[in-house]
Design a protein around this motif. Structure first.
Motif, PDB file in Angstrom:
ATOM      1  N   ALA A 296       0.847  -1.190   0.000  1.00  0.00           N
ATOM      2  CA  ALA A 296       0.000   0.000   0.000  1.00  0.00           C
ATOM      3  C   ALA A 296       0.884   1.242   0.000  1.00  0.00           C
ATOM      4  O   ALA A 296       1.874   1.319   0.726  1.00  0.00           O
ATOM      5  N   ILE A 297       0.516   2.225  -0.857  1.00  0.00           N
ATOM      6  CA  ILE A 297       1.203   3.517  -0.889  1.00  0.00           C
ATOM      7  C   ILE A 297       0.151   4.617  -0.981  1.00  0.00           C
ATOM      8  O   ILE A 297      -0.983   4.365  -1.408  1.00  0.00           O
ATOM      9  N   SER A 298       0.535   5.840  -0.594  1.00  0.00           N
ATOM     10  CA  SER A 298      -0.417   6.952  -0.709  1.00  0.00           C
ATOM     11  C   SER A 298       0.195   8.190  -1.363  1.00  0.00           C
ATOM     12  O   SER A 298      -0.536   9.146  -1.628  1.00  0.00           O
ATOM     13  N   TRP A 299       1.489   8.215  -1.620  1.00  0.00           N
ATOM     14  CA  TRP A 299       2.093   9.352  -2.313  1.00  0.00           C
ATOM     15  C   TRP A 299       1.978   9.125  -3.808  1.00  0.00           C
ATOM     16  O   TRP A 299       2.907   8.666  -4.478  1.00  0.00           O
ATOM     17  N   ILE A 300       0.797   9.399  -4.338  1.00  0.00           N
ATOM     18  CA  ILE A 300       0.510   9.172  -5.747  1.00  0.00           C
ATOM     19  C   ILE A 300      -0.510  10.203  -6.207  1.00  0.00           C
ATOM     20  O   ILE A 300      -1.395  10.592  -5.443  1.00  0.00           O
ATOM     21  N   TYR A 301      -0.379  10.673  -7.444  1.00  0.00           N
ATOM     22  CA  TYR A 301      -1.366  11.565  -8.035  1.00  0.00           C
ATOM     23  C   TYR A 301      -1.317  11.437  -9.554  1.00  0.00           C
ATOM     24  O   TYR A 301      -0.348  10.914 -10.116  1.00  0.00           O
ATOM     25  N   ALA A 302      -2.376  11.911 -10.212  1.00  0.00           N
ATOM     26  CA  ALA A 302      -2.439  11.875 -11.672  1.00  0.00           C
ATOM     27  C   ALA A 302      -1.831  13.151 -12.236  1.00  0.00           C
ATOM     28  O   ALA A 302      -2.299  14.249 -11.940  1.00  0.00           O
TER      29      ALA A 302
ATOM     30  N   ALA B 219       2.715  14.279   9.911  1.00  0.00           N
ATOM     31  CA  ALA B 219       2.232  13.580   8.714  1.00  0.00           C
ATOM     32  C   ALA B 219       1.839  14.577   7.631  1.00  0.00           C
ATOM     33  O   ALA B 219       2.209  14.423   6.464  1.00  0.00           O
ATOM     34  N   ASP B 220       1.085  15.613   8.018  1.00  0.00           N
ATOM     35  CA  ASP B 220       0.666  16.625   7.043  1.00  0.00           C
ATOM     36  C   ASP B 220       1.866  17.354   6.447  1.00  0.00           C
ATOM     37  O   ASP B 220       1.922  17.605   5.240  1.00  0.00           O
ATOM     38  N   SER B 221       2.845  17.683   7.302  1.00  0.00           N
ATOM     39  CA  SER B 221       4.042  18.384   6.833  1.00  0.00           C
ATOM     40  C   SER B 221       4.811  17.526   5.831  1.00  0.00           C
ATOM     41  O   SER B 221       5.208  18.009   4.761  1.00  0.00           O
ATOM     42  N   LEU B 222       5.016  16.251   6.157  1.00  0.00           N
ATOM     43  CA  LEU B 222       5.742  15.351   5.258  1.00  0.00           C
ATOM     44  C   LEU B 222       4.972  15.175   3.953  1.00  0.00           C
ATOM     45  O   LEU B 222       5.557  15.230   2.866  1.00  0.00           O
ATOM     46  N   ASP B 223       3.663  14.956   4.045  1.00  0.00           N
ATOM     47  CA  ASP B 223       2.862  14.817   2.829  1.00  0.00           C
ATOM     48  C   ASP B 223       2.999  16.040   1.932  1.00  0.00           C
ATOM     49  O   ASP B 223       3.182  15.912   0.721  1.00  0.00           O
ATOM     50  N   ASN B 224       2.917  17.223   2.526  1.00  0.00           N
ATOM     51  CA  ASN B 224       3.052  18.459   1.748  1.00  0.00           C
ATOM     52  C   ASN B 224       4.419  18.551   1.077  1.00  0.00           C
ATOM     53  O   ASN B 224       4.522  18.941  -0.088  1.00  0.00           O
ATOM     54  N   GLN B 225       5.493  18.186   1.807  1.00  0.00           N
ATOM     55  CA  GLN B 225       6.845  18.228   1.238  1.00  0.00           C
ATOM     56  C   GLN B 225       6.970  17.255   0.072  1.00  0.00           C
ATOM     57  O   GLN B 225       7.521  17.596  -0.982  1.00  0.00           O
TER      58      GLN B 225
ATOM     59  N   LYS C  49      -3.873   7.868   9.734  1.00  0.00           N
ATOM     60  CA  LYS C  49      -2.449   7.959  10.074  1.00  0.00           C
ATOM     61  C   LYS C  49      -2.359   7.966  11.588  1.00  0.00           C
ATOM     62  O   LYS C  49      -3.016   8.765  12.246  1.00  0.00           O
ATOM     63  N   VAL C  50      -1.566   7.068  12.136  1.00  0.00           N
ATOM     64  CA  VAL C  50      -1.550   6.865  13.586  1.00  0.00           C
ATOM     65  C   VAL C  50      -0.343   7.509  14.264  1.00  0.00           C
ATOM     66  O   VAL C  50      -0.048   7.206  15.400  1.00  0.00           O
ATOM     67  N   TYR C  51       0.338   8.393  13.548  1.00  0.00           N
ATOM     68  CA  TYR C  51       1.423   9.137  14.172  1.00  0.00           C
ATOM     69  C   TYR C  51       1.051  10.609  14.167  1.00  0.00           C
ATOM     70  O   TYR C  51      -0.044  10.975  13.724  1.00  0.00           O
TER      71      TYR C  51
END
Length: 150
Positions: free
Chosen positions: A38-44, A136-142, A129-131
């Motif tokens: 499973a991954i979540s860093w993906i976009y079209a 998590a939001d900061s890392l996702d944005n980066q 997200k359990v951390y």
């Protein structure tokens, strides 16, 4: 979806404009067997290309570099899709991310309904997200910002 479709339908394209999780299916570079993660860093990027990022320490990076034919499995509205194609490295190390990440583009060759005949999803699976949510939001944005610059 019985005919061969070679790009994302509008509903999937829209889904890939915000955070979603998928299953990334690769061929293991040692055993030659299938793998799924499973991954979540993906976009079209557009209707024919999906861009995703993986931690460089992940076995998936080695798998894709050894055998770039992959499948992305995504839970869409009322069904499950299998998106097949060939992945290419866009950027070996993403800039502006606190750890080494490899960025890939999947050139879509086929989009297929992967749910068994006569079934319909009542709801798509969800995750939490359990951390630390701010971390998590900061890392996702980066990561997403770096992917869009790649």
């Amino acid at each position: 979806m019985s005919e061969l479709v070679t790009q994302l339908p509008e509903s999937l394209y829209s889904q890939f404009q915000s955070e979603t999780f998928v299953l990334l299916n690769t061929v293991d570079h040692e055993s030659g067997g299938p793998t799924s993660s499973a991954i979540s860093w993906i976009y079209a990027v557009n209707s024919q290309v999906l861009r995703f990022a993986l931690d460089h320490r992940s076995r998936l990076v080695t798998n894709i570099k050894a055998c770039p034919k992959i499948t992305i499995t995504v839970f869409g509205k009322e069904t499950i899709y299998a998106i097949n194609g060939v992945a290419d490295v866009v950027q070996n190390y993403l800039e502006g991310v606190p750890f080494k990440m490899c960025c890939f583009d999947l050139r879509i060759e086929a989009v297929r309904n992967a749910l068994f005949y006569g079934a319909q999803l009542a709801s798509a699976p969800t995750y939490e997200k359990v951390y630390d949510q701010r971390a998590a939001d900061s890392l996702d944005n980066q990561v997403f910002a770096a992917m869009k610059k790649a």
